[in-house]
Write a protein that holds these residues in place. Structure first.
Motif, PDB file in Angstrom:
ATOM      1  N   MET A 139       0.840  -1.183   0.000  1.00 20.75           N
ATOM      2  CA  MET A 139       0.000   0.000   0.000  1.00 20.75           C
ATOM      3  C   MET A 139       0.880   1.240   0.000  1.00 20.75           C
ATOM      4  N   ASN A 140       0.696   2.097  -0.970  1.00 21.18           N
ATOM      5  CA  ASN A 140       1.470   3.333  -1.047  1.00 21.18           C
ATOM      6  C   ASN A 140       0.776   4.425  -0.263  1.00 21.18           C
ATOM      7  N   ILE A 141       1.569   5.183   0.483  1.00 18.88           N
ATOM      8  CA  ILE A 141       1.040   6.288   1.270  1.00 18.88           C
ATOM      9  C   ILE A 141       1.459   7.588   0.598  1.00 18.88           C
ATOM     10  N   ASP A 142       0.507   8.485   0.393  1.00 16.09           N
ATOM     11  CA  ASP A 142       0.822   9.795  -0.153  1.00 16.09           C
ATOM     12  C   ASP A 142       1.351  10.650   0.992  1.00 16.09           C
ATOM     13  N   ILE A 143       2.680  10.722   1.098  1.00 19.41           N
ATOM     14  CA  ILE A 143       3.271  11.419   2.233  1.00 19.41           C
ATOM     15  C   ILE A 143       3.282  12.930   2.052  1.00 19.41           C
ATOM     16  N   PHE A 144       2.929  13.403   0.877  1.00 21.43           N
ATOM     17  CA  PHE A 144       2.968  14.833   0.643  1.00 21.43           C
ATOM     18  C   PHE A 144       1.637  15.521   0.941  1.00 21.43           C
ATOM     19  N   ASN A 145       0.529  14.819   0.822  1.00 18.79           N
ATOM     20  CA  ASN A 145      -0.770  15.434   1.035  1.00 18.79           C
ATOM     21  C   ASN A 145      -1.771  14.400   1.556  1.00 18.79           C
ATOM     22  N   PRO A 146      -1.505  13.824   2.723  1.00 16.38           N
ATOM     23  CA  PRO A 146      -2.411  12.784   3.218  1.00 16.38           C
ATOM     24  C   PRO A 146      -3.725  13.365   3.744  1.00 16.38           C
ATOM     25  N   GLN A 147      -4.810  12.662   3.490  1.00 15.83           N
ATOM     26  CA  GLN A 147      -6.116  13.039   4.015  1.00 15.83           C
ATOM     27  C   GLN A 147      -6.520  12.017   5.061  1.00 15.83           C
ATOM     28  N   THR A 148      -7.132  12.487   6.122  1.00 17.29           N
ATOM     29  CA  THR A 148      -7.560  11.616   7.203  1.00 17.29           C
ATOM     30  C   THR A 148      -9.023  11.866   7.470  1.00 17.29           C
ATOM     31  N   GLN A 149      -9.741  10.811   7.795  1.00 15.09           N
ATOM     32  CA  GLN A 149     -11.171  10.935   8.108  1.00 15.09           C
ATOM     33  C   GLN A 149     -11.390  10.690   9.593  1.00 15.09           C
ATOM     34  N   ILE A 150     -12.242  11.509  10.193  1.00 20.14           N
ATOM     35  CA  ILE A 150     -12.687  11.273  11.564  1.00 20.14           C
ATOM     36  C   ILE A 150     -14.211  11.271  11.554  1.00 20.14           C
ATOM     37  N   GLU A 197     -21.176  11.923  11.932  1.00 24.69           N
ATOM     38  CA  GLU A 197     -20.807  12.623  10.704  1.00 24.69           C
ATOM     39  C   GLU A 197     -19.318  12.448  10.439  1.00 24.69           C
ATOM     40  N   LYS A 198     -18.963  12.244   9.166  1.00 19.96           N
ATOM     41  CA  LYS A 198     -17.566  12.070   8.794  1.00 19.96           C
ATOM     42  C   LYS A 198     -17.005  13.394   8.292  1.00 19.96           C
ATOM     43  N   TYR A 199     -15.778  13.666   8.716  1.00 21.54           N
ATOM     44  CA  TYR A 199     -15.077  14.882   8.319  1.00 21.54           C
ATOM     45  C   TYR A 199     -13.700  14.499   7.800  1.00 21.54           C
ATOM     46  N   THR A 200     -13.234  15.215   6.793  1.00 21.32           N
ATOM     47  CA  THR A 200     -11.901  15.000   6.256  1.00 21.32           C
ATOM     48  C   THR A 200     -10.974  16.065   6.825  1.00 21.32           C
ATOM     49  N   ILE A 201      -9.820  15.614   7.290  1.00 26.69           N
ATOM     50  CA  ILE A 201      -8.802  16.528   7.816  1.00 26.69           C
ATOM     51  C   ILE A 201      -7.655  16.552   6.821  1.00 26.69           C
ATOM     52  N   LEU A 202      -7.221  17.744   6.463  1.00 24.25           N
ATOM     53  CA  LEU A 202      -6.150  17.901   5.485  1.00 24.25           C
ATOM     54  C   LEU A 202      -5.280  19.087   5.888  1.00 24.25           C
ATOM     55  N   TYR A 203      -3.979  18.890   5.885  1.00 23.77           N
ATOM     56  CA  TYR A 203      -3.047  19.962   6.226  1.00 23.77           C
ATOM     57  C   TYR A 203      -2.137  20.232   5.045  1.00 23.77           C
ATOM     58  N   ASP A 204      -1.940  21.524   4.759  1.00 30.27           N
ATOM     59  CA  ASP A 204      -0.987  21.955   3.752  1.00 30.27           C
ATOM     60  C   ASP A 204      -0.316  23.229   4.265  1.00 30.27           C
ATOM     61  N   ASN A 205       0.502  23.834   3.450  1.00 31.50           N
ATOM     62  CA  ASN A 205       1.247  25.014   3.892  1.00 31.50           C
ATOM     63  C   ASN A 205       0.339  26.162   4.319  1.00 31.50           C
ATOM     64  N   GLN A 206      -0.761  26.364   3.615  1.00 31.94           N
ATOM     65  CA  GLN A 206      -1.689  27.439   3.974  1.00 31.94           C
ATOM     66  C   GLN A 206      -2.328  27.172   5.335  1.00 31.94           C
ATOM     67  N   ASN A 238      -9.823  22.984   5.935  1.00 28.70           N
ATOM     68  CA  ASN A 238      -9.117  22.748   4.683  1.00 28.70           C
ATOM     69  C   ASN A 238      -9.623  21.475   3.994  1.00 28.70           C
ATOM     70  N   GLY A 239      -9.969  20.455   4.772  1.00 27.87           N
ATOM     71  CA  GLY A 239     -10.375  19.183   4.198  1.00 27.87           C
ATOM     72  C   GLY A 239     -11.840  19.105   3.819  1.00 27.87           C
ATOM     73  N   THR A 240     -12.712  19.760   4.566  1.00 36.06           N
ATOM     74  CA  THR A 240     -14.151  19.649   4.321  1.00 36.06           C
ATOM     75  C   THR A 240     -14.724  21.007   3.925  1.00 36.06           C
ATOM     76  N   SER A 241     -14.989  21.865   4.934  1.00 36.29           N
ATOM     77  CA  SER A 241     -15.531  23.195   4.625  1.00 36.29           C
ATOM     78  C   SER A 241     -15.411  24.092   5.850  1.00 36.29           C
ATOM     79  N   THR A 242     -15.627  25.381   5.644  1.00 36.06           N
ATOM     80  CA  THR A 242     -15.571  26.344   6.739  1.00 36.06           C
ATOM     81  C   THR A 242     -16.713  26.109   7.720  1.00 36.06           C
ATOM     82  N   ALA A 268      -2.617  13.234  11.794  1.00 35.18           N
ATOM     83  CA  ALA A 268      -2.877  13.968  10.553  1.00 35.18           C
ATOM     84  C   ALA A 268      -2.069  15.258  10.501  1.00 35.18           C
ATOM     85  N   PHE A 269      -1.882  15.895  11.651  1.00 32.77           N
ATOM     86  CA  PHE A 269      -1.106  17.138  11.726  1.00 32.77           C
ATOM     87  C   PHE A 269       0.386  16.874  11.580  1.00 32.77           C
ATOM     88  N   LEU A 270       0.876  15.802  12.192  1.00 32.01           N
ATOM     89  CA  LEU A 270       2.311  15.540  12.255  1.00 32.01           C
ATOM     90  C   LEU A 270       2.888  14.890  11.002  1.00 32.01           C
TER      91      LEU A 270
END
Length: 135
Positions: A1-12, A17-26, A66-70, A97-99
Motif C-alpha cells: 500500500m502506497n502512502i501519499d506522504i505529501f498530502n495525506p487526508q484523514t477521516q474522523i 458525521e464524517k469529516y476529512t482533515i487535510l493539512y498543507d502550507n496554507q 481545509n479538508g471539508t468546509s468552513t 494527521a497534523f504531524l
C-alpha cells in the motif's frame, strides 16, 4: 500500500458525521497566525504532550476547514468546546494527521517498512553470557 506522504487526508467521525482533515502550507500558516506559535513549536508541544486543549481544537478545526468546509470547521470547533471528550476520542487521529506532513519522508518510509515486517523481533543470544568471576 502506497502512502501519499505529501498530502495525506484523514477521516474522523464525530457524532455520526464524517469529516476529512487535510493539512498543507496554507493551513500551517493560518495555525501559526491563530496560535502565535510556529509550526515546529506546535509539533514539539504535541510530541511532548504539552499542548493546551485550545491548541488541539484549533489544529482540528483548521484541518477540517481545509479538508471539508468552513461551516464544518465551525461546527467541529463548537462541538469540541462544548464536549471536550469528543476531541479526546479523536486526538490520536488528529495529531497524526497534523504531524505526518511535517515528518521527513525517510522516517515515514522506515516506519512503513517496519510495519510490513511486523513488530521488531526479540534478539536471542547465540552464546550464553560469561559467568562473572567472584573473587
Amino acid at each position: 500500500m502506497n502512502i501519499d506522504i505529501f498530502n495525506p487526508q484523514t477521516q474522523i467521525e464525530i457524532e455520526g458525521e464524517k469529516y476529512t482533515i487535510l493539512y498543507d502550507n496554507q493551513t500551517y500558516a493560518a495555525l501559526e497566525q491563530k496560535t502565535g506559535k510556529g509550526v515546529l513549536a506546535l509539533f514539539d508541544e504535541i510530541l511532548t504532550n504539552k499542548a493546551a486543549l485550545s491548541i488541539y481544537i484549533d489544529i482540528a478545526a483548521f484541518g477540517v476547514k481545509n479538508g471539508t468546509s468552513t461551516e464544518a470547521a465551525e461546527k467541529i470547533k463548537t462541538l469540541f468546546e462544548q464536549k471536550p471528550y469528543l476531541i479526546m476520542q479523536n486526538l490520536q487521529t488528529i495529531c497524526a494527521a497534523f504531524l505526518v506532513p511535517l515528518t521527513p519522508p525517510e522516517s515515514l518510509q522506515n516506519l512503513q517498512n517496519k510495519n510490513k515486517d511486523g513488530l521488531k523481533k526479540k534478539k536471542t543470544r547465540k552464546t550464553p553470557p560469561k559467568k562473572p568471576l567472584i573473587g
